[in-house]
Design a protein around this motif. Structure first.
Motif, PDB file in Angstrom:
ATOM      1  N   TYR B  33       3.752  -8.368  -7.680  1.00  0.00           N
ATOM      2  CA  TYR B  33       2.644  -7.445  -7.434  1.00  0.00           C
ATOM      3  C   TYR B  33       1.676  -8.045  -6.420  1.00  0.00           C
ATOM      4  O   TYR B  33       1.443  -9.250  -6.417  1.00  0.00           O
ATOM      5  N   TYR B  35      -2.354  -7.343  -5.559  1.00  0.00           N
ATOM      6  CA  TYR B  35      -3.579  -6.658  -5.963  1.00  0.00           C
ATOM      7  C   TYR B  35      -4.690  -6.982  -4.961  1.00  0.00           C
ATOM      8  O   TYR B  35      -4.740  -8.075  -4.397  1.00  0.00           O
ATOM      9  N   LEU B  45      -4.067  -2.379  -7.907  1.00  0.00           N
ATOM     10  CA  LEU B  45      -2.682  -2.585  -7.510  1.00  0.00           C
ATOM     11  C   LEU B  45      -2.411  -1.954  -6.151  1.00  0.00           C
ATOM     12  O   LEU B  45      -2.641  -0.760  -5.947  1.00  0.00           O
ATOM     13  N   GLN B  48       4.004  -2.903  -5.718  1.00  0.00           N
ATOM     14  CA  GLN B  48       4.817  -3.578  -6.717  1.00  0.00           C
ATOM     15  C   GLN B  48       6.271  -3.569  -6.260  1.00  0.00           C
ATOM     16  O   GLN B  48       6.805  -2.530  -5.861  1.00  0.00           O
ATOM     17  N   ASP B  56       6.298   0.769  -6.434  1.00  0.00           N
ATOM     18  CA  ASP B  56       5.083   1.591  -6.322  1.00  0.00           C
ATOM     19  C   ASP B  56       4.244   1.065  -5.179  1.00  0.00           C
ATOM     20  O   ASP B  56       3.912  -0.120  -5.148  1.00  0.00           O
ATOM     21  N   SER B  58       1.723   3.421  -3.978  1.00  0.00           N
ATOM     22  CA  SER B  58       0.881   4.610  -3.839  1.00  0.00           C
ATOM     23  C   SER B  58      -0.556   4.282  -3.443  1.00  0.00           C
ATOM     24  O   SER B  58      -1.249   5.130  -2.883  1.00  0.00           O
ATOM     25  N   GLN B  59      -1.027   3.074  -3.745  1.00  0.00           N
ATOM     26  CA  GLN B  59      -2.399   2.682  -3.417  1.00  0.00           C
ATOM     27  C   GLN B  59      -2.475   1.828  -2.151  1.00  0.00           C
ATOM     28  O   GLN B  59      -3.561   1.337  -1.813  1.00  0.00           O
TER      29      GLN B  59
END
Lengths: 111, 116
Positions: B33, B35, B45, B48, B56, B58-59
């Motif tokens: 991950y 962050y 996050l 990942q 993921d 998405s952010q």
């Protein structure tokens, strides 16, 4: 987006007293974890409580989990100056194996 | 057991410059991950990985941020070009999934980025 919200945002107590922090979250979880972060340092894992557990102890730490209310609490007993740090709850959601953190509680222990 | 290694620990750059962070996870941890932690906030996050695939992102602000995990081990996170609001600590973590399907993440010390 943040999954969890800690309450209170900041807490100041006298050394020797107990400190209680709360966490609320939004979705179904596999487990909930608590981490500590000292100023300017990385995150240290404190304790993990599984969704089928209600209470867990580790030394001076006591964690509870109420999945019906989607909430957890972290109790630190007999606080020490070294407990001064930020505490975060993090959830491992059932929908995806990713760890999402809350906004944290800043704990200060007064000597 | 060696922990998660990150470098550099600190980086100061001017806005519009590029920067890259490196992470070496704990051996055997399939999940990695990244962050972003802005001062006074919880870690957010960004991305990942599961082995070398993205699970993921998405952010992740994909217009300026990119990340890769070649060979499913080390990972790099790049920002190009940097903005003032990218000033933060960038944390790398790795995890394994135990028999009960629980995930516990282990964090590196982070890279503190200051964009001026």
């Amino acid at each position: 987006s943040q999954q969890g919200e800690e309450d209170p945002q900041a807490l100041s107590i006298q050394e020797g007293e107990n400190a209680t922090m709360n966490c609320s979250y939004k979705t179904s979880i596999n487990n909930l974890q608590w981490y500590r972060q000292n100023s300017g340092r990385g995150l240290v894992h404190l304790i993990l409580i599984r969704s089928n557990e209600r209470e867990k102890h580790s030394g001076r730490l006591r964690v509870t989990l109420d999945t019906s209310k989607k909430s957890s609490s972290l109790l630190i007993t007999a606080s020490r100056a070294a407990d001064t740090a930020s505490y975060f709850c993090a959830t491992d959601a059932t929908s995806a194996s990713k760890i999402i953190f809350g906004s944290g509680t800043r704990l200060s222990i007064r000597p | 057991e060696a922990g998660v290694a990150q470098s550099p620990r600190y980086k100061i750059i001017e806005k519009r410059q590029s920067v890259a962070f490196w992470c070496n996870p704990i051996s055997g941890h399939a999940t990695l991950y990244w962050y972003q932690q802005i001062l006074g906030q919880g870690p957010k996050l960004l991305i990942q990985f599961q082995n070398n695939g993205v699970v993921d992102d998405s952010q992740l602000p994909k217009d300026r941020f990119s990340a890769e995990r070649l060979k499913g081990v080390d990972s790099t996170l790049k920002i190009q070009p940097a903005k003032l609001e990218d000033s933060a600590v960038y944390l790398c973590a790795s995890s394994f999934i135990d028999r009960a399907m629980n995930t516990e993440a282990f964090f590196g010390q982070g890279t503190r980025l200051t964009v001026v």
